[in-house]
Design a protein around this motif. Structure first.
Motif, mmCIF file in Angstrom:
data_model
loop_
_atom_site.group_PDB
_atom_site.id
_atom_site.type_symbol
_atom_site.label_atom_id
_atom_site.label_comp_id
_atom_site.label_asym_id
_atom_site.label_seq_id
_atom_site.Cartn_x
_atom_site.Cartn_y
_atom_site.Cartn_z
ATOM 1 N N GLY A 156 -2.382 34.307 -26.385
ATOM 2 C CA GLY A 156 -2.221 35.263 -25.295
ATOM 3 C C GLY A 156 -1.163 34.827 -24.312
ATOM 4 O O GLY A 156 -0.306 35.625 -23.894
ATOM 5 N N THR A 157 -1.179 33.546 -23.950
ATOM 6 C CA THR A 157 -0.190 33.021 -23.013
ATOM 7 C C THR A 157 1.209 33.055 -23.614
ATOM 8 O O THR A 157 2.183 33.425 -22.949
ATOM 9 N N ALA A 158 1.320 32.673 -24.892
ATOM 10 C CA ALA A 158 2.634 32.664 -25.542
ATOM 11 C C ALA A 158 3.262 34.056 -25.531
ATOM 12 O O ALA A 158 4.448 34.215 -25.208
ATOM 13 N N PHE A 159 2.476 35.067 -25.863
ATOM 14 C CA PHE A 159 3.038 36.419 -25.916
ATOM 15 C C PHE A 159 3.289 36.990 -24.523
ATOM 16 O O PHE A 159 4.229 37.771 -24.333
ATOM 17 N N HIS A 160 2.492 36.604 -23.545
ATOM 18 C CA HIS A 160 2.785 37.022 -22.173
ATOM 19 C C HIS A 160 4.128 36.448 -21.718
ATOM 20 O O HIS A 160 4.934 37.136 -21.077
ATOM 21 N N VAL A 161 4.359 35.184 -22.062
ATOM 22 C CA VAL A 161 5.624 34.549 -21.689
ATOM 23 C C VAL A 161 6.791 35.229 -22.396
ATOM 24 O O VAL A 161 7.824 35.525 -21.789
ATOM 25 N N LEU A 162 6.624 35.489 -23.702
ATOM 26 C CA LEU A 162 7.697 36.134 -24.455
ATOM 27 C C LEU A 162 7.964 37.550 -23.955
ATOM 28 O O LEU A 162 9.117 37.984 -23.863
ATOM 29 N N ASP A 163 6.894 38.280 -23.640
ATOM 30 C CA ASP A 163 7.072 39.632 -23.100
ATOM 31 C C ASP A 163 7.852 39.600 -21.790
ATOM 32 O O ASP A 163 8.622 40.513 -21.486
ATOM 33 N N HIS A 164 7.642 38.540 -21.030
ATOM 34 C CA HIS A 164 8.315 38.390 -19.744
ATOM 35 C C HIS A 164 9.791 38.040 -19.917
ATOM 36 O O HIS A 164 10.603 38.315 -19.030
ATOM 37 N N MET A 165 10.117 37.437 -21.064
ATOM 38 C CA MET A 165 11.472 36.949 -21.290
ATOM 39 C C MET A 165 12.324 37.898 -22.125
ATOM 40 O O MET A 165 13.532 38.007 -21.905
#
Length: 643
Positions: free
Chosen positions: A366-375
């Protein structure tokens, strides 16, 4: 899916004496024109998750094709000593993320001509072979895509003795699981299959897999704090692993995995970043190439999917998914004391890796995809509005799809099959239909999702953007449900569903308790001595039978509280079966013997006795319930010594 192992730090001479090519990766500022790394957002996201889930320590690393863009540790690698989680020093087990490293080693062997992805694995095995059961061969490609068809198993998979993991071939030979599916038909996650792929690399090269990984990957990339075996010099830097048991957090002792290529690798965040960069840069890291561009691209392609319309597919070791129009290569790992997640966006040249020192469920992905979505900018927008107001004509002949379905990954031939009943393997999926010919299933929020058949055996949701598919057996009966391209469920009879089996169990226990109580009550003696004696025999035998069956669970309860460690329980008897368990497993057999005597007196000795209608009903109820219970313990491998 393995424990976490810490590798001690590099020696000072190692840290300061590296050549420039092998120097610690610089952390560079992201190009603001193309990419934004919001460190405050990342910090708040991770800190909030750690607080909510009571995660002791975590680390994140973000790379592009050349450098580390951001890395940071959070919390503690050792809570008692308050040792900070350091991205460049703290060593942790990456669990099943090890499989992408394993697959890279195997592809190197393929590229050298030592292995053939489409060759029969029995052509490479020397010490043992996989017996034929279904038409067709098992290939290396099947192993790398979890489509070899092996049953799952857990008992004896772990050890506290590091020397035990050096004998990979011996372990695989001794613990060869049953084949439960034809190869290449469905994807059913298999640690054994992946470890077997690593062993094929051993057989092809004559070297231990740990040595292969070191010579093929770790040394060329300068990953000096990484390995599948842990040198003593690195062990002081291993993170502690933790478990949340209710409100109490306990340390999980580090152990070793006998099928170690599947999940034993340990590393640091900055070390693993080199491997990430290598895959993002088509096999090249700072001038060092470990795979050709063609081989790396091949690893990232789809090589298996259960249906092309579904989300997710398998590459070689990587899981492939498309989210919001962006393609991601992902792999997660979990084991008591660790959770890890790797996500690479090859088209964008960005990678994110997150690890924690506790089993943290969906926190890492969940954290990894939140970070990627943000980037990464969203490249796809769904123009449809859900639920759909109108939809095309669809096939309403859907009766054959209804029923109960169970995840194909569970232990069918071991007592740990009981984990399905306890919910450890996840819930069964119920499919039902409405009067419009739609099928329905619950989503993750337990809300009914409606689906229409848009192609033969293919359904799309009218409530969200979601597809599922089914597969028939050779006779034309629906056998499998696919919720995505790599997750499969098998159709089961309704009476084997978790809900029904739980109800059956509690009914049996209730009847046994009542029969035990009844057997201890006094019965008024009648004039017919034969009737009284036989009735007492039957009564006492039903009580003894009930008491023995109940005593079995009491013994297991005492064993879990006194003899079995938390590690034994959370690994599913991963360290093997204690001797006392063999004694406990004799108890149900004794209960069946007593039940045999009960039937003897009930069916033969009571013929000439006057037994009231009420008593006959009571005996009938006990007999039916006990027969059902014997079927229950047989189905769940509780009866006998099935380990």
């Amino acid at each position: 899916m393995k424990h976490f192992c810490l590798l001690p730090v590099l020696l000072l001479a190692f840290i300061f004496g590296q050549s420039q090519t092998r120097a610690e990766l610089p952390i560079v500022q992201a190009d603001s024109a193309t990419l934004t790394i919001d460190t405050a957002y990342i910090d708040s996201l991770i800190n909030a998750g750690m607080k909510n889930l009571k995660i002791p320590g975590a680390v994140i690393v973000i790379t592009d094709k050349n450098n580390i863009l951001f890395t940071r540790g959070y919390g503690y690698s050792d809570v008692s000593k308050r040792t900070a989680f350091d991205p460049s020093k703290t060593i942790f087990r990456i669990a099943s993320v090890s499989k992408v490293v394993l697959s890279t080693v195997v592809l190197q062997c393929v590229e050298k001509g030592l292995l053939d992805l489409n060759g029969d694995i029995n052509d490479y095995l020397k010490g043992f072979t996989v017996p034929p059961k279904y038409p067709g061969k098992i290939t290396l490609a099947n192993l790398l895509t979890h489509s070899g068809g092996f049953d799952d198993f857990m008992v004896g998979q772990s050890t506290r003795n590091e020397a035990d993991i050096k004998y990979l071939g011996e372990f695989l030979k001794k613990n060869l699981p049953a084949r439960v599916f034809p190869s290449g038909i469905i994807c059913s996650y298999s640690n054994y299959g992946m470890a077997l792929a690593g062993y094929l690399a051993e057989e092809a090269t004559g070297k231990d897999f740990s040595m292969l990984a070191d010579s093929f990957i770790f040394r060329p990339l300068g990953m000096k704090s990484s390995g599948f075996l842990i040198p003593d010099s690195l062990k002081p830097f291993l993170t502690k692993g933790y478990l949340n048991i209710g409100k109490i957090q306990k340390e999980f002792p580090f152990d070793y995995l006998r099928d170690y290529p599947s999940g034993q690798m340990v590393t640091t965040a900055t070390d693993f970043a080199r491997f990430m960069i290598c895959h993002l840069n088509e096999g090249n890291y700072q001038g060092t190439s470990i795979l050709s561009q063609e081989a790396v691209r091949d690893m990232h392609l789809v090589h298996f999917t259960q249906n092309p319309v579904l989300s997710k597919a398998m590459g070689w070791g990587f899981e492939i998914d498309t989210l919001k129009g962006n393609v991601y290569l992902v792999k997660g790992g979990g084991y008591p004391g660790t959770s890890t997640f790797l996500a690479l966006a090859p088209d964008n040249g960005i990678g994110v890796f997150i690890a924690t020192n506790i089993a943290s469920g969906g926190f890492t992905p969940g954290t990894a995809f939140h970070v990627l979505d943000h980037m990464i900018p969203v490249s796809f927008h769904d123009s449809l509005h859900y639920p759909l107001a109108s939809y095309p004509l669809y096939d309403r002949n859907t009766h054959q799809f209804t029923g109960m379905y169970r995840n194909t990954r569970y232990c069918r031939h071991s007592i740990t099959k009981i984990g399905v009943l306890l919910g450890i393997s996840g819930p069964d999926i119920r499919i039902w239909r409405n009067e419009l010919g739609m099928i329905l299933m619950y989503d993750l929020k337990h809300k009914a999702r409606r689906l229409i058949q848009v192609k033969p055996n293919v359904f799309r949701s009218i409530d969200d953007r979601y597809y599922i598919a089914f597969q028939e057996d050779p006779s034309g009966k629906v056998k499998y449900l696919f919720t995505n391209g790599i997750t499969s469920f098998e159709k089961i009879p309704w009476f084997f569903s978790i809900l029904y089996q739980r109800i059956l169990f509690f009914i049996c226990i209730l009847v046994f308790i009542l029969c035990l109580i009844w057997s201890m009550t006094k019965t008024k003696k009648t004039r017919r001595d034969i009737t009284y004696k036989v009735s007492q025999k039957i009564k006492h035998l039903s009580g003894w039978t009930s008491g023995v069956f109940l005593f079995y669970y009491l013994c297991w309860g005492i064993l879990c509280l006194t003899r079995l460690s938390i590690a034994d329980l959370v690994t599913g008897l991963g360290y093997g079966v204690p001797r006392i368990v063999y004694a406990i497993q004799c108890i149900p057999i004794l209960g069946i013997v007593l039940f045999g005597f009960y039937l003897y007196f009930l069916l033969l000795k009571s013929r000439k006795c006057r037994i009231s209608l009420f008593m006959r009903f009571r005996h009938f109820l006990f007999t039916i319930v006990t027969l059902a219970y014997i079927g229950f313990i047989g189905y769940w491998n509780i009866l006998g010594f099935i380990f």
